[in-house]
Design a protein around this motif. Sequence first.
Motif, mmCIF file in Angstrom:
data_model
loop_
_atom_site.group_PDB
_atom_site.id
_atom_site.type_symbol
_atom_site.label_atom_id
_atom_site.label_comp_id
_atom_site.label_asym_id
_atom_site.label_seq_id
_atom_site.Cartn_x
_atom_site.Cartn_y
_atom_site.Cartn_z
ATOM 1 N N LYS A 1 0.832 -1.208 0.000
ATOM 2 C CA LYS A 1 0.000 0.000 0.000
ATOM 3 C C LYS A 1 0.863 1.253 0.000
ATOM 4 C CE LYS A 1 -4.180 -1.621 2.395
ATOM 5 N NZ LYS A 1 -4.956 -1.495 3.648
ATOM 6 N N LYS A 2 1.926 1.230 0.806
ATOM 7 C CA LYS A 2 2.814 2.402 0.864
ATOM 8 C C LYS A 2 3.474 2.644 -0.488
ATOM 9 C CE LYS A 2 3.724 2.087 5.820
ATOM 10 N NZ LYS A 2 4.707 1.792 6.891
ATOM 11 N N TYR A 3 3.916 1.557 -1.129
ATOM 12 C CA TYR A 3 4.515 1.707 -2.458
ATOM 13 C C TYR A 3 3.484 2.223 -3.465
ATOM 14 C CZ TYR A 3 8.704 -0.934 -1.011
ATOM 15 O OH TYR A 3 9.861 -1.350 -0.410
ATOM 16 N N TYR B 1 6.229 3.252 -8.219
ATOM 17 C CA TYR B 1 6.614 1.888 -8.573
ATOM 18 C C TYR B 1 5.518 1.208 -9.387
ATOM 19 C CZ TYR B 1 9.931 2.665 -4.761
ATOM 20 O OH TYR B 1 10.902 3.184 -3.946
ATOM 21 N N THR B 2 5.946 0.388 -10.333
ATOM 22 C CA THR B 2 4.993 -0.436 -11.071
ATOM 23 C C THR B 2 4.643 -1.641 -10.206
ATOM 24 O OG1 THR B 2 6.691 -1.830 -12.096
ATOM 25 C CG2 THR B 2 6.108 0.229 -13.245
ATOM 26 N N LEU B 3 3.578 -2.335 -10.571
ATOM 27 C CA LEU B 3 3.202 -3.540 -9.834
ATOM 28 C C LEU B 3 4.295 -4.604 -9.944
ATOM 29 C CD1 LEU B 3 -0.616 -3.953 -10.609
ATOM 30 C CD2 LEU B 3 0.468 -3.201 -8.493
ATOM 31 N N THR B 4 4.956 -4.668 -11.069
ATOM 32 C CA THR B 4 6.054 -5.629 -11.247
ATOM 33 C C THR B 4 7.176 -5.323 -10.258
ATOM 34 O OG1 THR B 4 5.537 -5.886 -13.596
ATOM 35 C CG2 THR B 4 7.739 -6.561 -12.886
ATOM 36 N N TYR C 1 -7.051 0.052 -6.062
ATOM 37 C CA TYR C 1 -6.585 0.768 -4.862
ATOM 38 C C TYR C 1 -5.771 1.996 -5.259
ATOM 39 C CZ TYR C 1 -4.043 1.796 -0.566
ATOM 40 O OH TYR C 1 -3.496 2.441 0.530
ATOM 41 N N ARG C 2 -4.869 1.819 -6.221
ATOM 42 C CA ARG C 2 -4.033 2.941 -6.667
ATOM 43 C C ARG C 2 -4.889 4.030 -7.308
ATOM 44 N NH1 ARG C 2 1.187 1.509 -9.961
ATOM 45 N NH2 ARG C 2 2.302 2.077 -8.080
#
Length: 198
Positions: free
Chosen positions: A133-135, A141-144, A173-174
Amino acid sequence: MMKISIDYDLKFLLDKVLDPLFKKYGLEYEFHSLAEIGIKGSPSPQVMNDLQEDLSALGITIINDHKHGLVQKIKKAITTYLVDGEAVKDVKLSTYLADTCNYSYAHLSSTFSEVTYSSIENFVILKKIEVAKKYLNTGNYTLTEIAHKLGYSSVAHLSNQFKNTTGLSPTLYREIIRQKKESDQLRKREYTQIDNEN
């Protein structure tokens, strides 16, 4: 509001806070880790009680129960493992915990379950989602990249755990976070405009 970035030495800060208190009670101490302090000699129960009261005023708690203390150590080690990138190195979590906490993983797992009524594995999942969540909140950042940082085998694995835990996919969420930030910025601009007009 002005934001600043800071870097600090936690041990140095703790030392500055704790040193006057320990001197007050004539106690010699040394750090064994950031969560564990050795006190020389055998202070009386009254001294330890008074010390605990002073520490409580600073938001610091003495953990008298060994098992609860070990669980806190496990949780901190897991957080370090995930946040500092150990998860993507060739170090298994079980090995890392055993080395960090100086107990076999079986003992750590048993103690953790006994104290928390949950498993280390469940705690790891919750902590991974918290860090994810923080990322996602930063948008940097990408999900990868997030999946790699947290040691997931794939984005699909991250997405499944994220949705099972939060009820939302990481992408949704993003998007919700992005919309909230835009809404907050718009509201702030409107308040600034009203203030300027007045």
